[in-house]
Design a protein around this motif. Structure first.
Motif, short mmCIF file in Angstrom:
data_model
loop_
_atom_site.label_atom_id
_atom_site.label_comp_id
_atom_site.label_asym_id
_atom_site.label_seq_id
_atom_site.Cartn_x
_atom_site.Cartn_y
_atom_site.Cartn_z
N ARG A 44 4.18 10.26 4.15
CA ARG A 44 3.59 10.63 2.88
C ARG A 44 2.15 11.07 3.05
N LEU B 163 8.09 -4.98 -5.92
CA LEU B 163 8.76 -3.85 -5.28
C LEU B 163 9.85 -3.27 -6.16
N ALA B 164 10.44 -4.14 -6.98
CA ALA B 164 11.49 -3.68 -7.88
C ALA B 164 10.98 -2.61 -8.86
N SER B 166 8.50 -0.37 -7.88
CA SER B 166 7.59 0.54 -7.18
C SER B 166 7.84 2.00 -7.53
N LYS B 167 9.07 2.36 -7.85
CA LYS B 167 9.32 3.74 -8.24
C LYS B 167 8.61 4.06 -9.55
N LEU B 192 1.15 0.99 -2.34
CA LEU B 192 2.44 1.52 -2.81
C LEU B 192 2.31 2.86 -3.53
N VAL B 193 1.13 3.14 -4.07
CA VAL B 193 0.96 4.36 -4.87
C VAL B 193 -0.06 5.30 -4.23
N PRO C 31 15.02 5.38 -2.38
CA PRO C 31 14.05 4.33 -2.75
C PRO C 31 14.80 3.03 -2.93
N GLU C 33 13.68 0.07 -4.01
CA GLU C 33 13.00 -1.01 -4.72
C GLU C 33 13.73 -1.49 -5.97
N ASP C 34 14.67 -0.74 -6.44
CA ASP C 34 15.19 -1.06 -7.75
C ASP C 34 16.22 -2.17 -7.78
N ILE C 35 16.76 -2.51 -6.63
CA ILE C 35 17.71 -3.62 -6.62
C ILE C 35 17.02 -4.87 -7.13
N ALA G 157 -1.78 -3.73 2.52
CA ALA G 157 -1.82 -2.38 1.96
C ALA G 157 -0.67 -1.52 2.47
N HIS G 160 5.39 -2.49 3.64
CA HIS G 160 6.66 -2.31 4.33
C HIS G 160 6.60 -2.73 5.78
#
Lengths: 248, 248, 248, 248, 248, 248, 248, 248
Positions: A44, B163-164, B166-167, B192-193, C31, C33-35, G157, G160
């Motif tokens: 990224r 993290l859930a 993060s999108k 994360l962003v 991605p 993270e959503d789980i 930071a 992951h």
């Protein structure tokens, strides 16, 4: 959630030993951490034109040169902060196009000249002693693809010197303000402009400045609502935050 | 440089007693401070859709209501921070459309519904006790014309909860992160962003939290370079800075 | 990585539109993270016999009672710390078997009586004013399935009182030491026992105790190498850490 | 060196039992402390027109009234600082001409109306919350025989409001500047005037203002060389120092 | 509000395309900051006989000498503070009349010998280690045209040494007091004299003096009301403030 | 080393199963902690005429009265510090001869009137607000059998008031000095007397006194070598240390 | 309680001049301190396989070598912390099997290779600059007979990178986490594992990190309940505590 | 009140131009400060056998030697603290009987061998690193005529080592305790002896010891009532206070 167990899972689905629903349930209970997601970050960054950054302080000239040379192979800009002339001489041998910004104590290699910032970043400093921190912000913002204009030695005790630049300041899209001692400048600048101000306390001062603490506290208590603050002497951080804002 | 002396100057030019050059020289040596430039500020604010803001704390209900009612006559949004239910009851009598955001301890009157932010502002909080500060940021950003999404109770000790989201976080144009205790959340979110993160230390905690000092120091030392910091419990300031960024 | 896209992925494998290798490659770039991994935490806790914990401070009696009653439906022990008699009265109506440990300022409901600690935890306090913190550690450790023995009012200025218990102390598998003022007790106890010592500075004292700071600094500088420290007045944390050690 | 032994000494000289030289030698070895020199102080004060001052805080209304009435019998002005309305009601019964300056939290009785200051004292405050401290400085300077002009709500984030008064400020012989939060105002004012500036940090602010510490440190580190500082919220001290300067 | 647009404005008035009223309205809306008002400051200083000051610390001998020589061309006194013998040797080559005040660590060139102070400034120091700071105050006050008398090594633990000078002290128009360690001297001196006292905490001491913090706090809390304070070790600032008072 | 195993050891010696040498060797390897040595402390105290002391703060009137009555049965003096009038009323019912020293906030029962101090203890205070702490020292020293003389309101800003007492001070065998604000008094007193000075910082002051920290630091840095320091507001400790010295 | 008086006591029992009960009474009143109990400590350590430890910092190479050689004669492992290469060269001459762990700044001689820990100790560090502290923990734990696995450069930071190791972390019996700057890592790790976490703040950072204070405060306020803390940079202490836990 | 005006006064009495009463009245209004009372101090010291003390730190060898030689001419002992070997070599040339106490970093010349202390002073230190401070106390007490016994390396983590000396400690008339790190030792010693304890915090430690602050705070909060405290590393002050007590 290593490669093998995932392949087995997909194979079981393929062989219809597991329905998609069952597979999903299993997936949820597998430890997911082992996938090498760490690389995602790296990618990224590359896509976004962020420079690679080395904190040169505490490293030998050889170490700095080694890391610098390795990063220089990629297409990004490379920046080494808190660097010495001696470290630069080592870097130059391996990356001949690298420059030494002496005031900023930074080594920079500009390979990616695209402009990424949408406007101008103004960098303001209160006194001449604050210039090294201000210059670190300048070189960081430049390495991140911004046009930068600086206004130095415009401390609050001579308010007219600052006001003389207020039109130019008002033209910036983000303003960085570096000040030591009482750290009052960001509040005044904040009142003059209608854009975000990143305040950088510097360790300039003595006695009750407590190595920048006085300036830091002053800035955190700024009566101007558009001011946010980074760590003492953190010109790099200010340049980075301002660049990120200027890309939006 | 009051009106009269300026009119005299112009009159002298008109009568040709002074050449333009001479008038310019005279102008330069006149005290320039007396013109009522203060109003300029005020006008710029009005044009920009900034809300009028009242710090309700330390004022009587009658005082808050009086100021609120006066400001409500203009077309801008009006915001009273650190307000009590009692103050709200006094305000409502004079500005019936004002709402009380109890969690945010804020009274708000939305009269200008134009969206001014170009993207979404995300407001994240570590624990449930941080919510009042987070809500102050939310209501401020809303009063300044932004779409706001919040993510509460996603502290770092349960990293999966964060993290859930993060999108969703990655979709924001600016992120505000409120945390007390160790103040670690902005660093994790910052990683994360790819956008600016405004960190707000809160006074949540006890003992060695020293009323938010621990969180403040943690945030100033964040290892994520896109983080800048505002004062302890300053949800308003964070909402203001974020709004200013989101307009760019 | 929501349910639908995962189901589609598995379905594609099932339909052999994707090989397991291709699916794996796709999975890696989704991605993740959503789980709803957050629940995992929760489940692990339940399996391990950790109590559910409520910080009662700052909540209304009704709020505490509501949360308490909800958690009480599970089979775990339930603990509310920093609770008042008034909160307890509200809790008791909905969870009649809950007890109020007045000294510890804690409400506890013991539903899971299994012993999980492999040895005894000793809780030591320097003065009588340190007892509330010590008792919070005691009730936490008990709620986590440990046998606990306490030794109170054995401060260092009367060293013989402490030495009189040294055989009993030496029999513990973990020792918690609570002390305010100069915070010297953990160092002395640390020298007497050959097991881990968890030191809890308390805010007991006045003047230059700075609300527990003196004790905290003393404990962090302990000359006994087997001492580690938790936050000021954090009896709960000490009980938790000690319990975790005692399960190993 | 009490009266009797001194009289004996002089008597011995008179009777020529001691020569002047011998008497001097004896005098040097006598304990000299017992003479009631303490009164000297008192007399000098009276001659100089200094007001009698009572710190009302922590005293009962009856105590304040009693002391006030006693001092009011002299010809000097009398000032009670940090006073309440309740204390004033008690004072008024015994000193009917005393006034209550509510904003300044001061009770004052002006009996000596001579002007003692040679010029004007300007009192400047940053925000409306700083006014109580500024008013304490005003009433102190007035009670000490000075003409005082005040300039309130001219904080640095709206620099034009301050500049609008710069001519008036420049006409003062001493300037007092009260500011909380970042405490930046004295530096700016110091740069605008060519006279001594007494800076008063106020405890106005929250979070990292640490009850005035941020403002105090800022002022001590002022980049304007004509600034000196008094204690946090010490409006009385600032008024006193300024009065002393203005008499010179 | 640059030269050209102002000339155009005056020209339009002259040509009667604009009435004085219209011109005034236009003037008000022009950005006024670009006029070179900064020079005003400079001129005022020259007129007032303020010395030009260089902070030598952190500059090379060549830099100090260069700036010093340039300033020496004007008629004012020139002062370089925190200077070294090596810097002085460089300065002397270019300004042969410059002197090195070794104790004060200052280079001074006295070209303007007019007396500007109306009375005497007394400089008092507690211990011999405080003398460098005291001497910096002395040389500053002298360079600003004051008669200065000093009283060194009169710390409070030997109160008679101080009292032996109390008549001389009482003859001063302003008193500067330099003290490290407990910083008690300004309070005692403040009680002995009826004029303003400028207190300078010094970093003399060790351990709990915390590099002058103890002395600073002591002075800020002085029970003598005529005391104001400058930064730790700021002999220059004290000399400057005292000079400004002594001119009034 | 409990009673039984020791008796068995002695019995074995008596029965000549063990020689004295063998018994000694065994004794050395027995755990020695279980003997109730704690009582030794207690006995020594009784013999020495130390008073029994209760910290009343934080206890209910009933608790204070209960402990007081129990201790009153012994022949020693009994002292309750930081006590309220309400607590005294409860005590008086059970110990009718107890007195309430209101200024000292102490309840005292004098049953042992022997003089144990060899000289006089002087207690000095800077201001009237320091008197409660000074009086706590007075009552402690009296309860420990000392003759005490006090000198109040002799702060350093009016040095003659202190000097007027210097002969009386010089007659004391130990001096206690209580001062808030800048805490300068112990240094001056230390220079006037040739005996140990116990300095007590008080929390009197505001702003940068930081609840006694300024006074504490000042006293620790005293330039008088005969000064040692106790905790902020610790009048009891000062009285105790002085009494212990005065018995030597 | 010296040898002679004890022998006399036993002899009196043997001669039946004292009954066992009488002897016990006498023993209780003898001073017990003179027995050489100090050796007990020493012996217990030897039995437990604790290494002998030397703090090399501040000692000459000859001193370190001398102590090291003496300790090396015993069968235990020997560890010198905060050591330099020069000290190692001196040690190697006298203890040829000693190794220098350069990163850990430690000299270690492993003579006792028994495994004493029951599980694995994980050592985690946030940044590369934290590695020296982490390595000190590693070498300490190894010298105390533990299997150690390390995970470096996994700061928050880049969350992951840490999550990629979470399965491995979860396999440890104790986890040590070293972090400077904001000190956030222990909270995140604490949430990922179900075992005790020993947090080590490091002095890595600048400005508002205040030499590790920010990290220390962060860790003490951790929202993860299984975290306890040791002193700044105290890798040795963390390794020692973890080893003690891992033996249980 | 200089010699001449006093002689004139006495002469007027002698000539009967003034009655004793009139002379007394005149004397009271003369400035009394000019008499050279300062010498009184000096004489008292000489009579009392106090040593002359030089703070060698910050002085050149020649300066130390010069002052030392001058003071050595008197009959008192001479002590130079914080001295180096190089300073000693310069001193020895001029005062051949001077000794260098290397551990104490002190040069001492004992010329007055009278014992002035009435009992023994015990000096206790926690660790080997505290010995320089302890030795400074030892040499100070010896130079002031005391018998001194020391007990080193008896820190609280090995409490038996301290207890082994408790009888010897109990024989001292005053006890000095030096400790760094957590500073716990004075509390334990204070509980073991019935005499005054002078606590000296040392700067031994690292990290959160904050150069002795942790030890200082610990000692100020000691739960043993017979403890008073001097500045960090102030072995000299402790030796001085203890000597003054031991003379009583």
């Amino acid at each position: 959630m290593d490669r093998d167990s995932l392949l087995q899972l997909f194979d079981a689905v393929r062989r219809k030993r597991l329905s998609p629903d069952e597979a999903l349930a299993k997936l949820r209970h597998m430890p997911f951490e082992d996938i090498e997601f760490a690389k995602v970050d790296h990618h990224r960054m590359l896509r976004n034109g962020m420079p690679e950054v080395i904190l040169a302080k505490g490293k030998t000239p050889a170490q700095v040169a080694g890391i610098f040379a390795k990063l220089a192979k990629q297409k990004t800009n490379v920046l080494a902060t808190r660097a010495t002339a001696e470290q630069f001489r080592a870097v130059r041998k391996r990356a001949p196009k690298a420059e030494f910004r002496e005031l900023a104590r930074a080594i920079v290699l500009l390979q990616d000249h695209r402009t990424r910032g949408k406007g101008k970043i103004a960098v303001v400093s209160a006194g001449t002693s604050d210039i090294p921190v201000a210059e670190e912000a300048v070189v960081t913002a430049e390495a991140m693809g911004n046009e930068v204009e600086h206004f130095y030695d415009v401390g609050v005790a001579g308010i007219h010197r600052l006001l003389a630049h207020s039109k130019a300041l008002a033209a910036a899209r983000v303003v960085i303000v570096c000040a030591g001692m009482e750290g009052a400048l960001p509040s005044v600048v904040g009142g003059l402009v209608g854009v975000p101000v990143i305040a950088v306390p510097t360790s300039v001062g003595y006695g009750a400045s407590f190595d920048g603490l006085a300036a830091l506290l002053g800035m955190l208590n700024s009566c101007a609502s558009n001011v946010s603050v980074v760590n003492i002497d953190n010109g790099f951080g200010a340049g980075y935050v301002a660049s990120m804002i200027n890309r939006l």
